[in-house]
Design an enzyme around this catalytic site. Sequence first.
Site, short mmCIF file in Angstrom:
data_model
loop_
_atom_site.label_atom_id
_atom_site.label_comp_id
_atom_site.label_asym_id
_atom_site.label_seq_id
_atom_site.Cartn_x
_atom_site.Cartn_y
_atom_site.Cartn_z
N ALA A 66 2.38 2.56 -14.80
CA ALA A 66 3.43 1.54 -14.87
C ALA A 66 3.85 1.21 -13.44
O ALA A 66 3.71 2.05 -12.54
CB ALA A 66 4.61 2.08 -15.66
N GLY A 111 0.61 5.21 -17.25
CA GLY A 111 0.35 4.19 -18.27
C GLY A 111 -1.12 3.78 -18.33
O GLY A 111 -1.62 3.38 -19.38
N GLU A 114 -2.67 6.30 -20.40
CA GLU A 114 -2.16 6.14 -21.78
C GLU A 114 -2.83 4.96 -22.50
O GLU A 114 -3.17 5.06 -23.69
CB GLU A 114 -0.63 5.98 -21.74
CG GLU A 114 0.06 7.29 -21.37
CD GLU A 114 1.54 7.11 -21.03
OE1 GLU A 114 1.85 6.37 -20.09
OE2 GLU A 114 2.37 7.71 -21.72
N GLU A 134 3.86 11.41 -14.03
CA GLU A 134 5.27 11.01 -14.14
C GLU A 134 6.23 12.11 -13.68
O GLU A 134 7.28 11.82 -13.11
CB GLU A 134 5.61 10.62 -15.59
CG GLU A 134 4.98 9.32 -16.07
CD GLU A 134 3.57 9.48 -16.63
OE1 GLU A 134 2.98 10.59 -16.50
OE2 GLU A 134 3.05 8.50 -17.20
N1 COA Z 1 3.32 1.18 -9.22
C1 COA Z 1 3.49 0.28 -8.22
N2 COA Z 1 2.65 0.18 -7.17
C2 COA Z 1 1.60 1.01 -7.13
C3 COA Z 1 1.36 1.98 -8.12
C4 COA Z 1 2.27 2.04 -9.21
N3 COA Z 1 2.11 2.89 -10.23
N4 COA Z 1 0.24 2.67 -7.81
C5 COA Z 1 -0.21 2.14 -6.65
N5 COA Z 1 0.60 1.15 -6.24
C6 COA Z 1 0.47 0.31 -5.04
C7 COA Z 1 0.99 1.02 -3.79
O1 COA Z 1 2.39 0.87 -3.66
C8 COA Z 1 0.23 0.28 -2.71
O2 COA Z 1 0.83 -1.00 -2.51
P1 COA Z 1 1.11 -1.55 -0.99
O3 COA Z 1 -0.28 -1.63 -0.39
O4 COA Z 1 1.76 -2.87 -1.21
O5 COA Z 1 1.96 -0.52 -0.33
C9 COA Z 1 -1.13 0.02 -3.36
O6 COA Z 1 -0.90 0.08 -4.77
C10 COA Z 1 -2.17 1.05 -3.00
O7 COA Z 1 -1.61 2.33 -3.24
P2 COA Z 1 -1.59 3.51 -2.13
O8 COA Z 1 -0.58 4.51 -2.57
O9 COA Z 1 -1.41 2.92 -0.77
O10 COA Z 1 -3.08 4.03 -2.27
P3 COA Z 1 -3.63 5.54 -2.10
O11 COA Z 1 -5.10 5.42 -2.20
O12 COA Z 1 -3.03 6.19 -0.91
O13 COA Z 1 -3.08 6.31 -3.41
C11 COA Z 1 -2.58 6.58 -5.77
C12 COA Z 1 -3.46 5.91 -4.69
C13 COA Z 1 -2.95 5.99 -7.10
C14 COA Z 1 -2.82 8.09 -5.76
C15 COA Z 1 -1.09 6.31 -5.43
O14 COA Z 1 -0.92 4.90 -5.27
C16 COA Z 1 -0.14 6.76 -6.50
O15 COA Z 1 0.18 7.94 -6.57
N6 COA Z 1 0.36 5.82 -7.36
C17 COA Z 1 1.35 6.09 -8.35
C18 COA Z 1 0.75 6.81 -9.54
C19 COA Z 1 1.82 7.14 -10.56
O16 COA Z 1 2.72 7.90 -10.32
N7 COA Z 1 1.69 6.53 -11.75
C20 COA Z 1 2.58 6.75 -12.85
C21 COA Z 1 3.68 5.78 -12.83
S1 COA Z 1 4.79 6.09 -14.18
#
Ligand code: COA
Length: 261
Positions: A66, A111, A114, A134
């Site tokens: 999400a 999500g 999910e 989460e």
């Molecule tokens: N919501 C909003 N934005 C997200 C996102 C999410 N769930 N997951 C990734 N993004 C965005 C980042 O903010 C970033 O945007 P920006 O370039 O404008 O700053 C872009 O996607 C790339 O993510 P980044 O974190 O820079 O890449 P990474 O390779 O270092 O890490 C992940 C990748 C997936 C490990 C990391 O983005 C992450 O942990 N995301 C959240 C996962 C999460 O907690 N999901 C559950 C949500 S309830």
Amino acid sequence: MSEEVVLYSVDSSIATITINRPKKYNALNSEVVKSLHEAFNKAEDDQDVRVIILTGAGEKAFAAGADIGEFQDKDGNTVLPLAENGQNLCKFIESMSKPVIAAVNGFALGGGCEIAMACDIRYASTNARFGQPEINLGIIPGFGGTVRLPRIVGMGIAKELVYTGDQIKAEEALRIGLINRMFVSVEELMEGTKQLATNLAAKPGVAIRLAKESLNNAFEMTLEKNLEFEVRQFSAVFNTEDKQEGVDAFLAKREPSFKHK
Ligand code: COA
């Protein structure tokens, strides 16, 4: 004009739905969830569509969860529509009359994981990563993760994944049964997914629907009720033209040609 956040195309009875926010790792904001629901609705209503593939645009993510940006100003009340819309999307996918295959080409977190779990079959490339992270945000899964994950991988592993928030690699996802097959590259994943979709598109559509309903029910009721339900579905499928064609073709030693009726 702004780009569509969900892409939809149909080729040879296979609809492909693509989450299209690659720069944000296909994070599921409200617009994506709404557009996904519309796309799945369209695929369900289109008589020419027999199978649906769900995937993510780009090489990094299926969907990284999400959109966390939408959480910042939400409290326990204002967050409810967001979770309900996500859950309704997952329930809709699961209840569709046609098979849905998730082609997981990168991160499938929160999500994203999910929604993949609401699909009938999950294929993934070796770069796929799965998880319910989460807990690391101080929250819990809200699109059905605490309910579908234990049904797919068992309670012990589900609890470990949800409590730790750890990501697992595709190899581990395959080992625990979270995915059905793993492919060495995204290209091979898409090719393998297409082959499966083509195979399923040729199967008798009514029988697929009735089997899916019975399988979906397997964890819902008692053994006795599930068996009664299966007998009713089994009886219903005997009234289809495809049953006659399938049985006749076998006895005549020829390939069946199903009409999905
Ligand atoms: N919501 C909003 N934005 C997200 C996102 C999410 N769930 N997951 C990734 N993004 C965005 C980042 O903010 C970033 O945007 P920006 O370039 O404008 O700053 C872009 O996607 C790339 O993510 P980044 O974190 O820079 O890449 P990474 O390779 O270092 O890490 C992940 C990748 C997936 C490990 C990391 O983005 C992450 O942990 N995301 C959240 C996962 C999460 O907690 N999901 C559950 C949500 S309830």
